[in-house]
Design a protein around this motif. Structure first.
Motif, PDB file in Angstrom:
ATOM      1  N   VAL A 118      35.695  40.749  34.446  1.00 50.75           N
ATOM      2  CA  VAL A 118      36.519  40.982  35.635  1.00 50.75           C
ATOM      3  C   VAL A 118      35.661  41.715  36.663  1.00 50.75           C
ATOM      4  O   VAL A 118      35.025  42.725  36.352  1.00 50.75           O
ATOM      5  CB  VAL A 118      37.765  41.825  35.300  1.00 50.75           C
ATOM      6  CG1 VAL A 118      38.555  42.129  36.571  1.00 50.75           C
ATOM      7  CG2 VAL A 118      38.642  41.108  34.285  1.00 50.75           C
TER       8      VAL A 118
ATOM      9  N   ALA B 195      42.777  44.473  35.451  1.00 50.50           N
ATOM     10  CA  ALA B 195      41.321  44.442  35.288  1.00 50.50           C
ATOM     11  C   ALA B 195      40.920  44.765  33.851  1.00 50.50           C
ATOM     12  O   ALA B 195      39.977  44.175  33.309  1.00 50.50           O
ATOM     13  CB  ALA B 195      40.662  45.425  36.258  1.00 50.50           C
TER      14      ALA B 195
ATOM     15  N   HIS C  98      34.324  44.666  32.532  1.00 47.65           N
ATOM     16  CA  HIS C  98      34.705  44.687  33.950  1.00 47.65           C
ATOM     17  C   HIS C  98      33.724  45.512  34.772  1.00 47.65           C
ATOM     18  O   HIS C  98      32.990  46.352  34.264  1.00 47.65           O
ATOM     19  CB  HIS C  98      36.142  45.184  34.163  1.00 47.65           C
ATOM     20  CG  HIS C  98      36.412  46.572  33.652  1.00 47.65           C
ATOM     21  ND1 HIS C  98      37.335  46.832  32.668  1.00 47.65           N
ATOM     22  CD2 HIS C  98      35.907  47.789  33.989  1.00 47.65           C
ATOM     23  CE1 HIS C  98      37.384  48.124  32.423  1.00 47.65           C
ATOM     24  NE2 HIS C  98      36.521  48.738  33.230  1.00 47.65           N
TER      25      HIS C  98
END
Length: 218
Positions: A99, A121, A128
């Motif tokens: 992400v 997220a 991420h």
């Protein structure tokens, strides 16, 4: 030098100071995730231009944005018009490796929606990279204005209407206050609250923290 020319040199041109900072972050992203070229990345709130300019482009990119998708989308990308704070089921069930979000968290609309954005997220992939400008950097990055973020809303609105270096110049009071209220810069405590299990990286300029990046790498 006029304000339009100054903004062009600071922000808008491919050789501007901001463009160099974006390339620096792109290089940093590629070093942090060296296999990103093989990944399916979901970009929350971004645009395709980020990935056209990227140091290393992922194998697949899904962009989620409230804006209308562009008419032409390259074969390696998919653009979805959706709210990253309230993703539709077909997106939450997708298979993503990473992400990514760049300078979006400060625009989602308050604490409750930031919680939902951060939850998305953290849940969409094991990894991420979520970046946001740091509140206490002395230059407000959207208007390129010293200390603007510390002014009362009334003065920020007046400033937004008159300051020539803003990213979306406007003379309208309604448009200016809308921009001001939709821009809430974050500090470290807030980012740690939204991303308690992430490593917090700090992008610095002249030794000063310019942006915060919540990173989870597996």
């Amino acid at each position: 030098m006029g304000p339009n020319r100054l903004r062009y040199r600071l922000v808008d041109s491919d050789q501007s100071w901001s463009a160099r900072r974006r390339r620096h972050r792109s290089d940093w992203l590629a070093r942090t995730f060296p296999d990103i070229g093989d990944m399916h990345v979901v970009d929350l709130g971004g645009r395709l231009g980020t990935w056209h300019r990227a140091t290393v482009r992922p194998a697949r990119v899904t962009v989620v944005n409230l804006e209308q998708p562009p008419a032409v989308v390259p074969e390696w990308a998919h653009v979805e018009q959706a709210d990253a704070c309230d993703l539709p089921p077909h997106l939450t069930k997708g298979s993503y490796d990473l992400v990514f979000s760049n300078s979006v968290l400060e625009h989602v609309g308050g604490h409750e929606r930031r919680i939902r954005f951060a939850a998305a997220a953290r849940s969409l992939a094991d990894r991420h990279w979520v970046q946001t400008p740091y509140r206490y950097f002395p230059i407000e990055p959207h208007w390129i204005a010293p200390g603007m973020q510390f002014l009362p809303v009334r003065l920020r609105t007046a400033f937004a209407r008159r300051w020539p270096l803003g990213h979306k110049p406007t003379r309208s009071h309604d448009a200016a206050i809308h921009q001001v209220l939709w821009t809430e810069l974050l500090d470290r405590s807030q980012m740690r609250h939204y991303f308690p299990d992430s490593t917090m990286l700090v992008e610095r300029v002249f030794g000063l923290p310019k942006s915060l990046i919540a990173v989870r790498n597996g």
